[in-house]
Each structure stands twice: as structure tokens, then as C-alpha cells.
Design a protein around this motif. Structure first.
Motif, PDB file in Angstrom:
ATOM      1  N   HIS A  29       0.855  -1.190   0.000  1.00  0.00           N
ATOM      2  CA  HIS A  29       0.000   0.000   0.000  1.00  0.00           C
ATOM      3  C   HIS A  29       0.888   1.236   0.000  1.00  0.00           C
ATOM      4  O   HIS A  29       1.797   1.349   0.826  1.00  0.00           O
ATOM      5  CB  HIS A  29      -0.895  -0.023   1.240  1.00  0.00           C
ATOM      6  CG  HIS A  29      -1.939   1.045   1.273  1.00  0.00           C
ATOM      7  ND1 HIS A  29      -2.722   1.285   2.384  1.00  0.00           N
ATOM      8  CD2 HIS A  29      -2.340   1.950   0.340  1.00  0.00           C
ATOM      9  CE1 HIS A  29      -3.551   2.280   2.134  1.00  0.00           C
ATOM     10  NE2 HIS A  29      -3.334   2.707   0.904  1.00  0.00           N
ATOM     11  N   VAL A  31       0.780   5.429   0.188  1.00  0.00           N
ATOM     12  CA  VAL A  31      -0.053   6.590   0.489  1.00  0.00           C
ATOM     13  C   VAL A  31       0.693   7.855   0.091  1.00  0.00           C
ATOM     14  O   VAL A  31       1.772   8.143   0.605  1.00  0.00           O
ATOM     15  CB  VAL A  31      -0.420   6.647   1.982  1.00  0.00           C
ATOM     16  CG1 VAL A  31      -1.299   7.868   2.268  1.00  0.00           C
ATOM     17  CG2 VAL A  31      -1.130   5.375   2.424  1.00  0.00           C
ATOM     18  N   THR A  96      -3.247   5.189  -2.373  1.00  0.00           N
ATOM     19  CA  THR A  96      -4.195   6.078  -1.702  1.00  0.00           C
ATOM     20  C   THR A  96      -3.643   7.492  -1.734  1.00  0.00           C
ATOM     21  O   THR A  96      -2.444   7.700  -1.544  1.00  0.00           O
ATOM     22  CB  THR A  96      -4.410   5.654  -0.235  1.00  0.00           C
ATOM     23  OG1 THR A  96      -5.035   4.373  -0.190  1.00  0.00           O
ATOM     24  CG2 THR A  96      -5.276   6.656   0.510  1.00  0.00           C
ATOM     25  N   ARG A 118      -8.698  10.551   0.282  1.00  0.00           N
ATOM     26  CA  ARG A 118      -8.933  10.564   1.722  1.00  0.00           C
ATOM     27  C   ARG A 118      -8.647  11.953   2.273  1.00  0.00           C
ATOM     28  O   ARG A 118      -7.718  12.641   1.820  1.00  0.00           O
ATOM     29  CB  ARG A 118      -8.025   9.549   2.438  1.00  0.00           C
ATOM     30  CG  ARG A 118      -8.132   8.129   1.918  1.00  0.00           C
ATOM     31  CD  ARG A 118      -9.435   7.479   2.299  1.00  0.00           C
ATOM     32  NE  ARG A 118      -9.599   7.352   3.740  1.00  0.00           N
ATOM     33  CZ  ARG A 118     -10.657   6.798   4.315  1.00  0.00           C
ATOM     34  NH1 ARG A 118     -11.645   6.338   3.563  1.00  0.00           N
ATOM     35  NH2 ARG A 118     -10.741   6.693   5.625  1.00  0.00           N
TER      36      ARG A 118
END
Length: 223
Positions: A29, A31, A96, A118
Motif C-alpha cells: 500500500h 499513500v 491512496t 482521503r
């Protein structure tokens, strides 16, 4: 003749060079968050947000990496094309984009959410780092739990002083520097960081751990 570096070329190159390890060298992941990318090895103020997030979430999310890529527009639009480039090379990584709330309205936040971005529930990262719970944990970690009321008073006084300078009541970033100076003197902190950024990254961020209320809030915001 020179090879045209297409997506297939890069994928093939990684597979040939790394074999089965190709998927392991990249995070599960990634970010993209706010913060100035580093300009050099000694640029300590750069990538501040990414460094703090990495410290906060390392125990629960060890396979997540955070990268500071600029301001909120840079993150939202992937202006540097960091995320696009990375996912082109390593398709297994989930991406993300995370931005500060700043002064956005609820409708603006909803629009960002609809675009898959987000948004922090608080104004910026400093609001979590200077949370009352973190102030209490700091005093306790230093063996001075009796200083908790004083630490909280320092925070509130500096926020009030920041408002008098024309800043918003929730603008913890504007008050962070003076809060750091006063906390360091009040608690006799040595070796905690020579600047606010170093202090927040190296001393405060490690206090935001699983099981604390503030961790639960920022975890929900990011993940």
C-alpha cells in the motif's frame, strides 16, 4: 537501437531482474500525502508528514509506505505523476491519496471522497500530534505525570496567542513552534529534537500507538 520504455518493457525488466522477488520489494500500500519532497539528504523539514505517518503506523501497517509529494493539489492530481509511475511499474501496489482538511467545507470533503481521495477529519497532522492525549503521554513518558496540567495549559495559551495573530482556533501548525519551545523548557527535555519538526517526528509521533484514542481517529482518517 534504444528501447522504447513501455509499460510492458518495465514489467518485463523487473521480472527478469528480480524474478519472484519483484512483488516483495514494493509496498502493498502506498499513500501519497502532503509535504515538500526532500531536496537533499540533510533536508530535515522535508517529507515531514510522511515520516510521522510512517512512525505512527509502522507496527500495524508495516507494508504501507508514505510519500510526501507536495501540496494538496499535487496530491489530489498526482501532479508529479509519482503514483501513476509507481503503479505502472508495480501493478500489485494499492495507491491512496491523502490530504489535510485545512479550511474545506463539508461539501468539498464529500467531493474529494467521491474522487477517491482521503481527507483528514482534523485541519492537519499537527492537530493529532498536539492532541491532549499526546501531551499527557509525553509527560508520563518523561516520568512527570504531574506536569500534565501545565503542558495542556501551554498548548491552550499558545493556541490563543496564535488566534490573536490572526490564525484560526484549530490552526495547531501556527502554534506548534512556540508550544515546542515552552514544552522543552517546562519538562526539561534534552535530546528530543532540535526543532519542532524533529521533536514532532522523533518524540511525539511514537506516542501515537494502537490503543490510544488519537491513534484510532487518525487510523480511521487514513485507512
Amino acid at each position: 537501437e534504444p528501447v522504447r520504455p513501455t509499460r510492458r518493457f518495465w514489467s518485463s525488466t523487473l521480472d527478469v531482474a528480480l524474478g519472484d522477488m519483484a512483488g516483495l520489494v514494493a509496498p502493498e500500500h502506498l499513500v501519497l500525502c502532503e509535504g515538500r519532497p526532500p531536496k537533499g539528504a540533510t533536508d530535515n523539514k522535508a517529507a515531514f508528514d510522511a515520516a510521522c505517518y510512517q512512525t505512527i503506523f509502522v507496527s500495524e501497517f508495516p507494508n504501507t509506505d508514505f510519500v510526501s509529494v507536495g501540496n494538496s493539489d499535487d496530491v489530489s492530481n498526482d501532479r508529479l505523476e509519482f503514483g501513476l509511475t509507481f503503479q505502472t511499474l508495480v501493478t500489485s501496489t494499492r495507491l491512496t491519496r491523502l490530504v489535510d482538511r485545512d479550511t474545506r467545507s463539508e461539501l468539498e470533503v464529500q467531493e474529494l471522497h467521491a474522487a477517491g481521495i482521503r481527507v483528514l477529519s482534523r485541519r492537519h497532522l499537527e492537530a493529532y500530534l498536539l492532541d491532549d492525549e499526546v501531551m499527557s503521554l509525553l509527560c508520563t513518558a518523561l516520568g512527570q505525570p504531574d506536569k500534565v496540567p501545565e503542558a495542556l495549559t501551554i498548548k491552550q495559551e499558545e493556541l490563543a496567542a496564535s488566534v490573536e495573530r490572526g490564525n484560526d482556533p484549530d490552526d495547531h501548525k501556527s502554534a506548534a513552534g512556540t508550544v515546542y519551545v515552552r514544552l522543552r523548557k517546562s519538562l526539561g527535555i534534552t535530546g528530543g529534537g532540535s526543532t519542532w519538526h524533529a521533536f514532532a517526528r522523533d518524540t511525539l509521533a511514537p506516542l501515537i500507538k494502537p490503543g490510544t484514542a488519537v491513534y484510532g481517529v487518525v487510523r480511521e482518517d487514513v485507512f
